[in-house]
Design a protein around this motif. Structure first.
Motif, PDB file in Angstrom:
ATOM      1  N   PHE A 146       0.833  -1.210   0.013  1.00 45.61           N
ATOM      2  CA  PHE A 146       0.091   0.047   0.002  1.00 45.61           C
ATOM      3  C   PHE A 146       0.824   1.393   0.190  1.00 45.61           C
ATOM      4  O   PHE A 146       0.465   2.392   0.177  1.00 45.61           O
ATOM      5  CB  PHE A 146      -1.134  -0.116   1.181  1.00 45.61           C
ATOM      6  CG  PHE A 146      -0.241  -0.194   2.658  1.00 45.61           C
ATOM      7  CD1 PHE A 146      -0.258  -1.318   3.093  1.00 45.61           C
ATOM      8  CD2 PHE A 146       0.179   1.048   3.133  1.00 45.61           C
ATOM      9  CE1 PHE A 146       0.446  -1.533   4.282  1.00 45.61           C
ATOM     10  CE2 PHE A 146       0.757   0.835   4.491  1.00 45.61           C
ATOM     11  CZ  PHE A 146       0.926  -0.372   4.923  1.00 45.61           C
ATOM     12  N   PHE A 149      -0.362   3.958  -2.364  1.00 44.92           N
ATOM     13  CA  PHE A 149      -1.636   4.789  -1.986  1.00 44.92           C
ATOM     14  C   PHE A 149      -1.267   5.674  -0.713  1.00 44.92           C
ATOM     15  O   PHE A 149      -1.918   6.756  -0.495  1.00 44.92           O
ATOM     16  CB  PHE A 149      -2.628   3.871  -1.750  1.00 44.92           C
ATOM     17  CG  PHE A 149      -3.136   3.066  -3.194  1.00 44.92           C
ATOM     18  CD1 PHE A 149      -3.570   3.547  -3.973  1.00 44.92           C
ATOM     19  CD2 PHE A 149      -2.643   1.781  -3.208  1.00 44.92           C
ATOM     20  CE1 PHE A 149      -3.953   2.807  -5.148  1.00 44.92           C
ATOM     21  CE2 PHE A 149      -2.756   1.020  -4.025  1.00 44.92           C
ATOM     22  CZ  PHE A 149      -3.267   1.668  -5.344  1.00 44.92           C
ATOM     23  N   MET A 152       0.290   8.867  -1.810  1.00 41.59           N
ATOM     24  CA  MET A 152      -0.597   9.671  -2.472  1.00 41.59           C
ATOM     25  C   MET A 152      -1.467  10.200  -1.628  1.00 41.59           C
ATOM     26  O   MET A 152      -1.875  11.550  -1.627  1.00 41.59           O
ATOM     27  CB  MET A 152      -1.448   8.529  -3.422  1.00 41.59           C
ATOM     28  CG  MET A 152      -2.570   9.133  -4.346  1.00 41.59           C
ATOM     29  SD  MET A 152      -3.593   8.279  -5.057  1.00 41.59           S
ATOM     30  CE  MET A 152      -4.832   7.942  -3.696  1.00 41.59           C
TER      31      MET A 152
ATOM     32  N   PHE B 104     -11.338  13.792   7.090  1.00 47.13           N
ATOM     33  CA  PHE B 104     -10.244  14.052   6.185  1.00 47.13           C
ATOM     34  C   PHE B 104     -10.720  13.924   4.802  1.00 47.13           C
ATOM     35  O   PHE B 104     -10.316  14.714   3.828  1.00 47.13           O
ATOM     36  CB  PHE B 104      -9.258  12.737   6.553  1.00 47.13           C
ATOM     37  CG  PHE B 104      -8.345  12.771   5.588  1.00 47.13           C
ATOM     38  CD1 PHE B 104      -7.389  13.719   5.234  1.00 47.13           C
ATOM     39  CD2 PHE B 104      -7.754  11.565   4.993  1.00 47.13           C
ATOM     40  CE1 PHE B 104      -6.519  13.490   4.299  1.00 47.13           C
ATOM     41  CE2 PHE B 104      -6.869  11.187   4.183  1.00 47.13           C
ATOM     42  CZ  PHE B 104      -6.012  12.422   3.797  1.00 47.13           C
ATOM     43  N   PHE B 108     -12.350  16.440  -0.330  1.00 44.89           N
ATOM     44  CA  PHE B 108     -12.153  16.250  -1.684  1.00 44.89           C
ATOM     45  C   PHE B 108     -13.302  16.031  -2.391  1.00 44.89           C
ATOM     46  O   PHE B 108     -14.393  15.708  -1.904  1.00 44.89           O
ATOM     47  CB  PHE B 108     -11.209  14.960  -1.719  1.00 44.89           C
ATOM     48  CG  PHE B 108      -9.789  15.307  -1.038  1.00 44.89           C
ATOM     49  CD1 PHE B 108      -8.703  15.746  -1.617  1.00 44.89           C
ATOM     50  CD2 PHE B 108      -9.889  15.091   0.392  1.00 44.89           C
ATOM     51  CE1 PHE B 108      -7.495  15.902  -0.979  1.00 44.89           C
ATOM     52  CE2 PHE B 108      -8.699  15.089   1.054  1.00 44.89           C
ATOM     53  CZ  PHE B 108      -7.430  15.599   0.460  1.00 44.89           C
ATOM     54  N   ARG B 109     -13.043  16.160  -4.060  1.00 45.79           N
ATOM     55  CA  ARG B 109     -14.099  16.042  -4.689  1.00 45.79           C
ATOM     56  C   ARG B 109     -13.887  15.119  -5.984  1.00 45.79           C
ATOM     57  O   ARG B 109     -12.480  15.123  -6.256  1.00 45.79           O
ATOM     58  CB  ARG B 109     -14.820  17.547  -5.108  1.00 45.79           C
ATOM     59  CG  ARG B 109     -15.065  18.325  -4.221  1.00 45.79           C
ATOM     60  CD  ARG B 109     -16.430  17.849  -3.511  1.00 45.79           C
ATOM     61  NE  ARG B 109     -16.935  19.218  -2.774  1.00 45.79           N
ATOM     62  CZ  ARG B 109     -16.574  19.085  -1.519  1.00 45.79           C
ATOM     63  NH1 ARG B 109     -15.595  18.281  -1.092  1.00 45.79           N
ATOM     64  NH2 ARG B 109     -16.821  20.013  -0.629  1.00 45.79           N
ATOM     65  N   ILE B 111     -12.237  12.758  -8.713  1.00 45.48           N
ATOM     66  CA  ILE B 111     -11.557  11.621  -8.691  1.00 45.48           C
ATOM     67  C   ILE B 111     -10.494  11.789  -7.573  1.00 45.48           C
ATOM     68  O   ILE B 111     -10.217  10.636  -7.175  1.00 45.48           O
ATOM     69  CB  ILE B 111     -10.606  11.774 -10.111  1.00 45.48           C
ATOM     70  CG1 ILE B 111      -9.786  10.513 -10.233  1.00 45.48           C
ATOM     71  CG2 ILE B 111      -9.685  12.892 -10.137  1.00 45.48           C
ATOM     72  CD1 ILE B 111      -9.133  10.390 -11.436  1.00 45.48           C
ATOM     73  N   PHE B 112     -10.345  12.882  -6.784  1.00 42.19           N
ATOM     74  CA  PHE B 112      -9.624  13.034  -5.750  1.00 42.19           C
ATOM     75  C   PHE B 112     -10.182  12.242  -4.361  1.00 42.19           C
ATOM     76  O   PHE B 112      -9.668  11.443  -3.892  1.00 42.19           O
ATOM     77  CB  PHE B 112      -9.264  14.361  -5.305  1.00 42.19           C
ATOM     78  CG  PHE B 112      -8.277  15.066  -6.304  1.00 42.19           C
ATOM     79  CD1 PHE B 112      -6.959  14.806  -6.473  1.00 42.19           C
ATOM     80  CD2 PHE B 112      -9.053  15.870  -7.095  1.00 42.19           C
ATOM     81  CE1 PHE B 112      -6.377  15.307  -7.255  1.00 42.19           C
ATOM     82  CE2 PHE B 112      -8.294  16.670  -8.037  1.00 42.19           C
ATOM     83  CZ  PHE B 112      -6.817  16.340  -7.974  1.00 42.19           C
ATOM     84  N   MET B 115     -10.130   8.288  -5.318  1.00 45.14           N
ATOM     85  CA  MET B 115      -8.923   7.809  -5.105  1.00 45.14           C
ATOM     86  C   MET B 115      -8.405   7.644  -3.539  1.00 45.14           C
ATOM     87  O   MET B 115      -7.652   6.848  -3.322  1.00 45.14           O
ATOM     88  CB  MET B 115      -7.745   8.330  -6.070  1.00 45.14           C
ATOM     89  CG  MET B 115      -7.939   8.195  -7.357  1.00 45.14           C
ATOM     90  SD  MET B 115      -7.905   6.500  -7.757  1.00 45.14           S
ATOM     91  CE  MET B 115      -6.231   5.962  -7.487  1.00 45.14           C
ATOM     92  N   LEU B 116      -8.743   8.744  -3.065  1.00 42.44           N
ATOM     93  CA  LEU B 116      -8.496   8.635  -1.616  1.00 42.44           C
ATOM     94  C   LEU B 116      -9.016   7.485  -0.858  1.00 42.44           C
ATOM     95  O   LEU B 116      -8.533   7.020  -0.117  1.00 42.44           O
ATOM     96  CB  LEU B 116      -8.892  10.081  -1.025  1.00 42.44           C
ATOM     97  CG  LEU B 116      -8.147  10.415  -0.021  1.00 42.44           C
ATOM     98  CD1 LEU B 116      -6.711  10.966  -0.418  1.00 42.44           C
ATOM     99  CD2 LEU B 116      -8.620  11.766   0.953  1.00 42.44           C
ATOM    100  N   LEU B 118      -9.949   4.963  -2.351  1.00 43.12           N
ATOM    101  CA  LEU B 118      -9.114   3.614  -2.623  1.00 43.12           C
ATOM    102  C   LEU B 118      -7.815   3.727  -1.779  1.00 43.12           C
ATOM    103  O   LEU B 118      -7.634   2.329  -1.379  1.00 43.12           O
ATOM    104  CB  LEU B 118      -8.985   3.770  -4.151  1.00 43.12           C
ATOM    105  CG  LEU B 118      -8.354   2.555  -4.755  1.00 43.12           C
ATOM    106  CD1 LEU B 118      -8.760   2.612  -6.307  1.00 43.12           C
ATOM    107  CD2 LEU B 118      -6.788   2.129  -4.885  1.00 43.12           C
ATOM    108  N   ALA B 119      -7.146   4.702  -1.637  1.00 42.03           N
ATOM    109  CA  ALA B 119      -5.956   4.403  -0.736  1.00 42.03           C
ATOM    110  C   ALA B 119      -6.410   4.155   0.599  1.00 42.03           C
ATOM    111  O   ALA B 119      -5.601   3.293   0.970  1.00 42.03           O
ATOM    112  CB  ALA B 119      -5.431   5.818  -0.646  1.00 42.03           C
ATOM    113  N   MET B 122      -7.025   0.276   0.248  1.00 39.23           N
ATOM    114  CA  MET B 122      -5.662  -0.581   0.018  1.00 39.23           C
ATOM    115  C   MET B 122      -4.844  -0.554   1.287  1.00 39.23           C
ATOM    116  O   MET B 122      -4.303  -1.424   1.596  1.00 39.23           O
ATOM    117  CB  MET B 122      -5.131   0.100  -1.056  1.00 39.23           C
ATOM    118  CG  MET B 122      -5.646  -0.153  -2.355  1.00 39.23           C
ATOM    119  SD  MET B 122      -5.812  -2.082  -2.647  1.00 39.23           S
ATOM    120  CE  MET B 122      -4.167  -2.597  -2.791  1.00 39.23           C
ATOM    121  N   ILE B 123      -4.917   0.725   2.230  1.00 39.12           N
ATOM    122  CA  ILE B 123      -3.965   0.496   3.322  1.00 39.12           C
ATOM    123  C   ILE B 123      -4.344  -0.344   4.420  1.00 39.12           C
ATOM    124  O   ILE B 123      -3.913  -1.049   5.141  1.00 39.12           O
ATOM    125  CB  ILE B 123      -4.071   2.111   4.065  1.00 39.12           C
ATOM    126  CG1 ILE B 123      -3.159   2.945   3.124  1.00 39.12           C
ATOM    127  CG2 ILE B 123      -3.417   2.138   5.464  1.00 39.12           C
ATOM    128  CD1 ILE B 123      -3.100   4.486   3.552  1.00 39.12           C
TER     129      ILE B 123
END
Lengths: 172, 314
Positions: A146, A149, A152, B104, B108-109, B111-112, B115-116, B118-119, B122-123
């Motif tokens: 990860f 990400f 990111m 947090f 954001f709006r 794609i950000f 993706m956030l 998603l991040a 994944m974490i």
């Protein structure tokens, strides 16, 4: 020895570190594309028209730009670059069906890190993400899953619009 | 007749009773698929709320995973076997985590935001896979459950209690979402999607609204995950927190559209059945079938499956 197109060009010593010439070639291709895209977008008529279409679709079409044509051309160029990326990286990796699934998520991560609409941002973002991943694999392999990400998320928490993205002006 | 179709609550009651009735009619495999798609449908219902705001989350699998792990870990570590307690734990976990992360994420709006999320998912995936105490890639399994301290002998995972539990919870959540979308605060969602600055000037607190909807949708996803574990009896990180699962949810959400609350459930049922039958009849090319279905869906139903039931009033 199986057929290895990557090794056909041989090795070269860069600062006494052996390096595959093919990899250097990829770096050259990437910088060439970076340069030409920056040039086209910033200094030619097509690039300026493209920027206007991106910023305001309705207004551009009112001013006489063929918006649909721009959409088709931009999409075609995007696909072309995707193909090129796959073609040049194929000799370095094992090619399997479904290879794109892993790449697309990384690509999104790179674009978001670099900032939308910035060619330089994409390049720097790709370097950031790639280096972070390599460093993680070398020093702390358990983070490899990860780290991309994680980097990111950290960058976005400090710069919500990405490294090189411009602050979006919202329309009233 | 038209009034009948406009009365969503009546349709919801018919929906509930027809699905309870299906238990006695349909074969086991179909019931299993229906139940599983209801669990997934809850996550898609959560995505519908975000889509009303104009946001897409590529990481709702995280809450699906959290809800599932909340159930499985409470069962294994605290030895609690009462289903309603387990579900309550799943909801609570989803609520607390989304409340904290919402501070947090809400900045954001587009794609950000996607993706956030998603991040974050994944974490979570990385943390679970790499820590042995959280079950690593094996995950957790659960065994016998009690329903209001009533134990069923010779227990199968899919029995009439778990089926009715899942159907009733799903319909209840559909009712909540329906009422929420009709309330003033639900009507604000579309205003925010259409024009954020103008809605802010009209006195809507944008961040607060987004945070609220994020919590609501994440809690729904956590509930879906918890119910999934009660149905399947096992949870692994690959099937829940990995981003392909979240992608699947977004796929179903796009397929079903955001016009009404029935669309996510119908879309999810449709997707699960298409996948089962495609896997059965075309074991090597089932992905192709699903891709073709999505293309046809986008071409002929651009507003999603929901547009079959009600055309948007212009």
């Amino acid at each position: 020895m199986p057929y290895q197109p990557r090794m056909l060009l041989g090795n070269i010593n860069v600062f006494s570190i052996p390096y595959v010439v093919y990899d250097l070639g990829i770096i050259c291709i990437a910088s060439l594309i970076w340069f030409s895209f920056n040039f086209i977008i910033k200094y030619t008529k097509i690039g300026k028209l493209l920027l206007s279409v991106i910023n305001d679709r309705e207004m551009s079409s009112a001013l006489g730009i063929n918006v649909n044509k721009f959409f088709i051309y931009t999409f075609t160029f995007g696909c072309l670059l995707g193909c090129l990326g796959g073609a040049v990286s194929a000799p370095m990796i094992s090619v399997v069906p479904g290879i794109g699934v892993e790449v697309i998520v990384l690509a999104f991560a790179v674009v978001v890190t670099g900032g939308l609409g910035s060619v330089t941002g994409a390049a720097i973002g790709a370097l950031f993400i790639g280096l972070a991943r390599t460093i993680a694999i070398f020093y702390a392999p358990q983070l490899e899953l990860f780290i991309v990400f994680f980097v990111m998320a950290i960058i976005l928490s400090f710069k919500p619009e990405g490294l090189f993205g411009s602050k979006e002006v919202r329309k009233i | 007749m038209r009034d009948l179709f406009n009365n969503e609550k009546l349709i919801l009651i018919i929906f509930l009773f027809s699905f309870i009735g299906f238990w006695f009619v349909l074969p086991d495999y179909a019931i299993n698929t229906i139940t599983l798609s209801f669990c997934n449908g809850l996550v898609v219902l959560g995505l519908l709320l975000l889509m009303r705001l104009g946001l897409v989350s590529f990481g709702h699998g995280m809450y699906y995973c959290l809800g599932g792990y909340a159930v499985a870990m409470t069962y294994n570590f605290l030895q609690i076997k009462e289903v309603f307690f387990l579900v309550a734990f799943a909801i609570l976990t989803g609520f607390i985590v989304s409340f904290l992360l919402g501070f947090f994420v809400r900045r954001f709006r587009g794609i950000f935001f996607a993706m956030l999320n998603l991040a974050l998912s994944m974490i979570l995936f990385g943390i679970i896979v790499k820590s042995v105490s959280l079950g690593s890639t094996d995950g957790f399994g659960i065994k016998d459950l009690t329903y209001l301290s009533y134990t069923i002998e010779d227990q199968k995972r899919l029995n009439i209690f778990s089926y009715i539990l899942i159907v009733v919870f799903t319909v209840l959540m559909m009712l909540f979402v329906m009422n929420f979308l009709r309330s003033p605060s639900g009507k604000m969602l579309e205003a925010i999607r259409e024009n954020e600055i103008r809605s802010a000037y009209l006195g809507i607190s944008i961040n607060k609204q987004i945070h609220k909807v994020y919590i609501f949708s994440s809690t729904l996803a956590a509930l879906g995950g918890g119910l999934m574990v009660i149905l399947i009896g096992h949870i692994t990180p690959e099937d829940t927190a990995y981003w392909t699962k979240s992608g699947e949810f977004v796929f179903v959400a796009i397929l079903s559209g955001s016009l009404n609350v029935f669309a996510p459930l119908i879309g999810s049922l449709f997707f699960e059945f298409i996948r089962s039958y495609a896997l059965f009849y075309f074991p090597n090319t089932w992905q192709m079938i699903i891709g073709i279905v999505l293309i046809l869906g986008i071409l002929y139903l651009p507003e999603g499956i929901g547009s079959i039931f009600n055309k948007r009033k212009k």
